[in-house]
Design a protein around this motif. Sequence first.
Motif, mmCIF file in Angstrom:
data_model
loop_
_atom_site.group_PDB
_atom_site.id
_atom_site.type_symbol
_atom_site.label_atom_id
_atom_site.label_comp_id
_atom_site.label_asym_id
_atom_site.label_seq_id
_atom_site.Cartn_x
_atom_site.Cartn_y
_atom_site.Cartn_z
ATOM 1 N N LEU A 7 -4.248 -4.208 -5.440
ATOM 2 C CA LEU A 7 -2.976 -4.711 -4.944
ATOM 3 C C LEU A 7 -2.279 -5.509 -6.032
ATOM 4 N N SER A 8 -0.983 -5.309 -6.156
ATOM 5 C CA SER A 8 -0.223 -6.164 -7.058
ATOM 6 C C SER A 8 1.212 -6.287 -6.583
ATOM 7 N N GLY A 9 1.842 -7.367 -6.989
ATOM 8 C CA GLY A 9 3.215 -7.610 -6.568
ATOM 9 C C GLY A 9 4.073 -7.957 -7.765
ATOM 10 N N ARG A 11 7.949 -9.821 -8.718
ATOM 11 C CA ARG A 11 9.130 -10.507 -8.187
ATOM 12 C C ARG A 11 10.406 -9.749 -8.510
ATOM 13 N N PHE A 40 3.814 -4.190 -4.133
ATOM 14 C CA PHE A 40 4.874 -4.707 -3.265
ATOM 15 C C PHE A 40 5.898 -5.569 -3.996
ATOM 16 N N ALA A 42 7.657 -8.809 -4.268
ATOM 17 C CA ALA A 42 7.286 -10.170 -3.876
ATOM 18 C C ALA A 42 8.548 -11.010 -3.669
ATOM 19 N N HIS A 45 8.016 -14.691 -2.967
ATOM 20 C CA HIS A 45 7.655 -15.392 -4.214
ATOM 21 C C HIS A 45 8.884 -15.715 -5.043
ATOM 22 N N TYR A 131 2.776 -21.770 -3.536
ATOM 23 C CA TYR A 131 2.935 -20.376 -3.924
ATOM 24 C C TYR A 131 1.638 -19.658 -4.304
ATOM 25 N N GLN A 135 0.152 -16.183 -2.576
ATOM 26 C CA GLN A 135 -0.408 -15.066 -3.336
ATOM 27 C C GLN A 135 -1.817 -14.719 -2.834
ATOM 28 N N ASP A 138 -1.436 -12.715 0.212
ATOM 29 C CA ASP A 138 -1.042 -11.338 -0.138
ATOM 30 C C ASP A 138 -2.268 -10.473 -0.427
ATOM 31 N N ILE A 139 -3.186 -11.070 -1.145
ATOM 32 C CA ILE A 139 -4.344 -10.305 -1.612
ATOM 33 C C ILE A 139 -5.382 -10.162 -0.500
ATOM 34 N N VAL A 147 -7.179 -6.880 -8.589
ATOM 35 C CA VAL A 147 -5.790 -7.292 -8.687
ATOM 36 C C VAL A 147 -5.352 -7.259 -10.153
ATOM 37 N N VAL A 149 -3.333 -8.174 -13.074
ATOM 38 C CA VAL A 149 -2.408 -9.269 -13.402
ATOM 39 C C VAL A 149 -2.509 -9.572 -14.891
ATOM 40 N N GLN A 153 -1.862 -15.196 -14.759
ATOM 41 C CA GLN A 153 -2.109 -15.195 -13.317
ATOM 42 C C GLN A 153 -3.601 -15.273 -12.963
#
Length: 400
Positions: A7-9, A11, A40, A42, A45, A131, A135, A138-139, A147, A149, A153
């Motif tokens: 999974l990753s997001g 902004r 996704f 974010a 975020h 924040y 996150q 989210d995960i 993840v 990143v 991160q």
Amino acid sequence: MFVDRVLSGMRPTGALHLGHYHGVLKNWVELQSEFECYFFVADWHALTTHYDAPEVIGEHAWDMVIDWLACGVDPSQTTLFIQSRVPQHAELHLLLSMITPLGWLERVPTYKDQQEKLSDKDLSTYGFLGYPLLQSADILIYRANRVPVGEDQVPHIEFTREIARRFNHVYGREPGFEAKAEAAVKKLGAKRAKIYRELRTKFQEQGDTAAVESARALLEATQNLSLGDRERLFGYLEGGGKMILTEPQALLTKASKMPGIDGQKMSKSYNNTISLREDEASIVKKIRTMPTDPARIKRSDAGDPEKCPVWQLHQVYSDEPRKLWVQEGCRSAGIGCLECTQPVIDSVLAELAPIRVRAQRYVEDPALVKSIIADGCEKAQQLAEETMREVRAVMGLKYA
Ligand code: TRP
Ligand code: SF4
């Protein structure tokens, strides 16, 4: 077989550029064929830092999704969705906040760093402090175990692991857990039970994490276990209770070497980007007017590629013979800077041409983009809701 879930997001803060492509999106495209992927937008975020610019968020969100699709992120292989359209993220964030010590949040390095960096904004807000926990939600809500990143991160993933551990510790204990876990071990059958016990001991006595991995694989491969027993056995491995939330691993993305048109790292804040859907004339102009080694005033002056941003682009785009051509030609004044720059222009245009064509298809068909996202949101909601049912139940929120 158990496939890792990724999974990753990202902004939605502006048009994506070559730095995103080389640093993130190419990586996503590779991951999608190997793993079950969730990517996704974010948007919540983005509001933690851009709460005063709501008008840009929605628009950027759609453009960003188009950029993803144009770069080859494939909705038939991955689930694409928008964070705020899966409100379960907010619910999990709230519930996790109950057990999150303030000190843990204050110690996350990005908290102070970003406050200092973005000093023109007032970031002494509740949302900004929380924040990293958003996150985590989210995960954890997708039980994602990997993840992707960047380096900056990694502390957030570490924080997420601590939150998952704390949650499992506080809520994962069912009455008679040990006895139930022992009964479940017996159900594995003599041979597997023996291996399971050996691996468990290896981990608990020697901290051998490879043993945990092997034991997990063993459980994954065991067919006729009930869901409850499976989870108990996972939890029993590491000593704690039932594993309700899964601890994720960071999948470190190599720092992008993509230089901007001034030789610094390509970034919107340096104003040195080439965006993915920029028109060709503008790209040609940007690259052609890049600074070069200042020692080359006249065509006959020799230069040093190490002092030239154009050389950095050759390192991304050129093969060995061409790099040699640059090195020799520059140092001997055998080639001129315009001549040297042309292959880079050609490479960037060639790279972006198919991206632009694919993007156009989506730009012309916004309904298609909306339906891709609607499908993704629905799939994400279902999965998120499964986790939430369990989380609500263990936290005492059972009213059915
Ligand atoms: N915080 C990430 C960033 O600023 C974006 C993000 C939000 C994210 N939630 C995530 C990344 C979950 C990975 C997993 O870049
Ligand atoms: Fe830079 Fe190429 Fe000019 Fe040398 S010849 S200064 S590497 S643009």
